[in-house]
Design a protein around this motif. Structure first.
Motif, PDB file in Angstrom:
ATOM      1  N   GLY A  20       0.826  -1.196   0.000  1.00 31.39           N
ATOM      2  CA  GLY A  20       0.000   0.000   0.000  1.00 31.39           C
ATOM      3  C   GLY A  20       0.865   1.251   0.000  1.00 31.39           C
ATOM      4  O   GLY A  20       2.022   1.219   0.413  1.00 31.39           O
ATOM      5  N   ILE A  21       0.305   2.345  -0.511  1.00 36.34           N
ATOM      6  CA  ILE A  21       0.982   3.649  -0.516  1.00 36.34           C
ATOM      7  C   ILE A  21      -0.022   4.669  -0.024  1.00 36.34           C
ATOM      8  O   ILE A  21      -1.068   4.877  -0.662  1.00 36.34           O
ATOM      9  N   ASN A  22       0.269   5.290   1.097  1.00 33.95           N
ATOM     10  CA  ASN A  22      -0.666   6.234   1.690  1.00 33.95           C
ATOM     11  C   ASN A  22      -0.995   7.359   0.709  1.00 33.95           C
ATOM     12  O   ASN A  22      -0.112   7.906   0.046  1.00 33.95           O
ATOM     13  N   SER A  23      -2.272   7.690   0.595  1.00 33.76           N
ATOM     14  CA  SER A  23      -2.818   8.724  -0.287  1.00 33.76           C
ATOM     15  C   SER A  23      -2.890   8.290  -1.749  1.00 33.76           C
ATOM     16  O   SER A  23      -3.443   9.009  -2.579  1.00 33.76           O
ATOM     17  N   VAL A  24      -2.327   7.129  -2.076  1.00 31.61           N
ATOM     18  CA  VAL A  24      -2.414   6.617  -3.443  1.00 31.61           C
ATOM     19  C   VAL A  24      -3.173   5.292  -3.449  1.00 31.61           C
ATOM     20  O   VAL A  24      -4.288   5.202  -3.956  1.00 31.61           O
ATOM     21  N   VAL A  25      -2.560   4.254  -2.900  1.00 34.92           N
ATOM     22  CA  VAL A  25      -3.214   2.948  -2.797  1.00 34.92           C
ATOM     23  C   VAL A  25      -3.548   2.733  -1.322  1.00 34.92           C
ATOM     24  O   VAL A  25      -2.787   2.109  -0.579  1.00 34.92           O
ATOM     25  N   ASN A  26      -4.674   3.277  -0.897  1.00 37.90           N
ATOM     26  CA  ASN A  26      -5.049   3.198   0.521  1.00 37.90           C
ATOM     27  C   ASN A  26      -5.535   1.809   0.903  1.00 37.90           C
ATOM     28  O   ASN A  26      -5.418   1.415   2.054  1.00 37.90           O
ATOM     29  N   THR A  27      -6.093   1.063  -0.053  1.00 38.38           N
ATOM     30  CA  THR A  27      -6.450  -0.337   0.162  1.00 38.38           C
ATOM     31  C   THR A  27      -5.339  -1.184  -0.427  1.00 38.38           C
ATOM     32  O   THR A  27      -5.203  -1.263  -1.655  1.00 38.38           O
ATOM     33  N   PRO A  28      -4.485  -1.794   0.394  1.00 32.94           N
ATOM     34  CA  PRO A  28      -3.318  -2.529  -0.121  1.00 32.94           C
ATOM     35  C   PRO A  28      -3.720  -3.643  -1.083  1.00 32.94           C
ATOM     36  O   PRO A  28      -4.774  -4.272  -0.933  1.00 32.94           O
ATOM     37  N   ALA A  82       4.381  -2.582   3.465  1.00 35.24           N
ATOM     38  CA  ALA A  82       4.124  -3.999   3.213  1.00 35.24           C
ATOM     39  C   ALA A  82       3.117  -4.511   4.236  1.00 35.24           C
ATOM     40  O   ALA A  82       3.170  -4.146   5.418  1.00 35.24           O
ATOM     41  N   TYR A  83       2.201  -5.361   3.766  1.00 33.43           N
ATOM     42  CA  TYR A  83       1.149  -5.906   4.620  1.00 33.43           C
ATOM     43  C   TYR A  83       1.107  -7.420   4.496  1.00 33.43           C
ATOM     44  O   TYR A  83       1.426  -7.983   3.442  1.00 33.43           O
TER      45      TYR A  83
END
Length: 198
Positions: free
Chosen positions: A141-149, A167-168
């Protein structure tokens, strides 16, 4: 007596400004990849096939931005990420074709073309995220871009920027890394692989 031109235009204060107002204005179309935008120096955000107006032979600055995937939007309120590199675009009255100078990060647009084409290896890079011990039930995930990993994520990111990625495992965050976005060694490749140590 009042000149005819002065009855239809606001008083500019001097003749030089009147000369500037007579310069030809060019409408330039913008081509950017999906889920990306450009942000002009005045804060205007443009997506694919949007356009802006600029005087002939005048420069304009812009940044590449990755949009928020949830709403396909970049703005200055935490939707998306703006790249740190500043590019220049100019519509040339003399250029025969569009060119890009990497050293100065300048796009020269031919008057007959009128398209600003932002492309991979010059403005952005597609990063593909994987896990060395297998991707099943692991996400990036990338905060503000891909908020749902997402698993096996591929995302266009602005070159020259350091992006914090997470990483999740089973949607629980297990690691974070500051990833510097750069081109691949082979400039014919339009993606770069990034592997988490999990």
């Amino acid at each position: 007596t009042t000149k005819p031109s002065e009855t239809t235009k606001p008083d500019s204060g001097n003749d030089n400004k009147n000369d500037d107002s007579d310069k030809e204005s060019i409408e330039v179309s913008v081509i950017v990849p999906l889920k990306m935008s450009i942000r002009l120096q005045d804060g205007t955000v443009l997506n694919n096939k949007s356009s802006f107006k600029i005087e002939l032979d005048k420069e304009i600055k812009f940044q590449m931005c990755s949009n928020n995937w949830d709403n396909d939007t970049y703005d200055d309120n935490e939707n998306g990420i703006a790249g740190t590199v500043v590019y220049t675009a100019v519509v040339s009255s003399t250029a025969k074709k569009n060119t890009y100078d990497a050293a100065s990060r300048t796009f020269t647009i031919a008057k007959g073309d009128k398209v600003l084409r932002t492309d991979t290896n010059n403005c952005f890079m597609a990063y593909r995220f994987y896990f060395k011990k297998g991707n099943y039930n692991k996400q990036t995930g990338i905060n503000s871009v891909v908020n749902t990993p997402l698993e096996s994520l591929s995302v266009n990111l602005p070159l020259g920027s350091t992006i914090t990625c997470d990483a999740y495992k089973e949607y629980s965050r297990i690691d974070s890394a500051d990833v510097f976005i750069e081109t691949a060694d082979d400039k014919t490749i339009c993606y770069k692989d990034y592997y988490w140590e999990y």
